[in-house]
Design a protein around this motif. Sequence first.
Motif, PDB file in Angstrom:
ATOM      1  N   LYS A   7       0.832  -1.220   0.000  1.00 37.82           N
ATOM      2  CA  LYS A   7       0.000   0.000   0.000  1.00 37.82           C
ATOM      3  C   LYS A   7       0.862   1.263   0.000  1.00 37.82           C
ATOM      4  O   LYS A   7       0.469   2.289  -0.531  1.00 37.82           O
ATOM      5  CB  LYS A   7      -0.917   0.025   1.224  1.00 37.82           C
ATOM      6  N   TYR A  10       2.342   3.902  -2.985  1.00 38.19           N
ATOM      7  CA  TYR A  10       1.717   5.131  -3.461  1.00 38.19           C
ATOM      8  C   TYR A  10       2.221   6.285  -2.600  1.00 38.19           C
ATOM      9  O   TYR A  10       2.117   6.233  -1.378  1.00 38.19           O
ATOM     10  CB  TYR A  10       0.189   5.037  -3.361  1.00 38.19           C
ATOM     11  N   ARG A  16      -4.742   9.285   1.445  1.00 36.42           N
ATOM     12  CA  ARG A  16      -5.860   8.761   0.651  1.00 36.42           C
ATOM     13  C   ARG A  16      -6.664   7.775   1.483  1.00 36.42           C
ATOM     14  O   ARG A  16      -6.176   6.738   1.905  1.00 36.42           O
ATOM     15  CB  ARG A  16      -5.346   8.076  -0.613  1.00 36.42           C
ATOM     16  N   GLU A  17      -7.909   8.131   1.720  1.00 36.18           N
ATOM     17  CA  GLU A  17      -8.766   7.310   2.571  1.00 36.18           C
ATOM     18  C   GLU A  17      -9.039   5.934   1.960  1.00 36.18           C
ATOM     19  O   GLU A  17      -9.171   4.960   2.690  1.00 36.18           O
ATOM     20  CB  GLU A  17     -10.085   8.039   2.859  1.00 36.18           C
ATOM     21  N   ASP A  18      -9.111   5.834   0.643  1.00 42.01           N
ATOM     22  CA  ASP A  18      -9.382   4.536   0.028  1.00 42.01           C
ATOM     23  C   ASP A  18      -8.226   3.563   0.259  1.00 42.01           C
ATOM     24  O   ASP A  18      -8.436   2.390   0.558  1.00 42.01           O
ATOM     25  CB  ASP A  18      -9.681   4.679  -1.460  1.00 42.01           C
ATOM     26  N   ILE A  19      -7.003   4.048   0.163  1.00 47.44           N
ATOM     27  CA  ILE A  19      -5.842   3.187   0.389  1.00 47.44           C
ATOM     28  C   ILE A  19      -5.728   2.830   1.869  1.00 47.44           C
ATOM     29  O   ILE A  19      -5.453   1.683   2.222  1.00 47.44           O
ATOM     30  CB  ILE A  19      -4.544   3.860  -0.108  1.00 47.44           C
ATOM     31  N   LYS A  20      -5.971   3.798   2.739  1.00 49.57           N
ATOM     32  CA  LYS A  20      -5.912   3.528   4.173  1.00 49.57           C
ATOM     33  C   LYS A  20      -6.973   2.513   4.581  1.00 49.57           C
ATOM     34  O   LYS A  20      -6.710   1.624   5.390  1.00 49.57           O
ATOM     35  CB  LYS A  20      -6.080   4.820   4.964  1.00 49.57           C
ATOM     36  N   ALA A  21      -8.159   2.618   4.000  1.00 50.82           N
ATOM     37  CA  ALA A  21      -9.232   1.669   4.314  1.00 50.82           C
ATOM     38  C   ALA A  21      -8.853   0.269   3.836  1.00 50.82           C
ATOM     39  O   ALA A  21      -9.079  -0.725   4.540  1.00 50.82           O
ATOM     40  CB  ALA A  21     -10.537   2.119   3.680  1.00 50.82           C
ATOM     41  N   ASN A  22      -8.270   0.189   2.663  1.00 53.51           N
ATOM     42  CA  ASN A  22      -7.841  -1.099   2.129  1.00 53.51           C
ATOM     43  C   ASN A  22      -6.740  -1.699   2.988  1.00 53.51           C
ATOM     44  O   ASN A  22      -6.738  -2.904   3.263  1.00 53.51           O
ATOM     45  CB  ASN A  22      -7.392  -0.923   0.680  1.00 53.51           C
ATOM     46  N   GLN A  24      -6.294  -1.139   6.146  1.00 51.72           N
ATOM     47  CA  GLN A  24      -6.908  -1.549   7.409  1.00 51.72           C
ATOM     48  C   GLN A  24      -7.586  -2.911   7.260  1.00 51.72           C
ATOM     49  O   GLN A  24      -7.427  -3.780   8.116  1.00 51.72           O
ATOM     50  CB  GLN A  24      -7.916  -0.503   7.868  1.00 51.72           C
TER      51      GLN A  24
END
Length: 60
Positions: A7, A10, A16-22, A24
Amino acid sequence: MVVVEDKAKYPDFSTREDIKANLQVDLILLLDKYDYPPVTIDDVYKEVLEQAENFKKYQG
């Protein structure tokens, strides 16, 4: 930490919330695979996610 490295490739992964959510989700699944934590405690997941973010931020 292969999950974090994947992750963190990038440059803006920490904003980036989408990458952080992924990240997590990946960490939760990995921890669950090894039965950690023994009970679901949101603080544990939060702490692990913070450590993962710091791993890349402060990596030499």
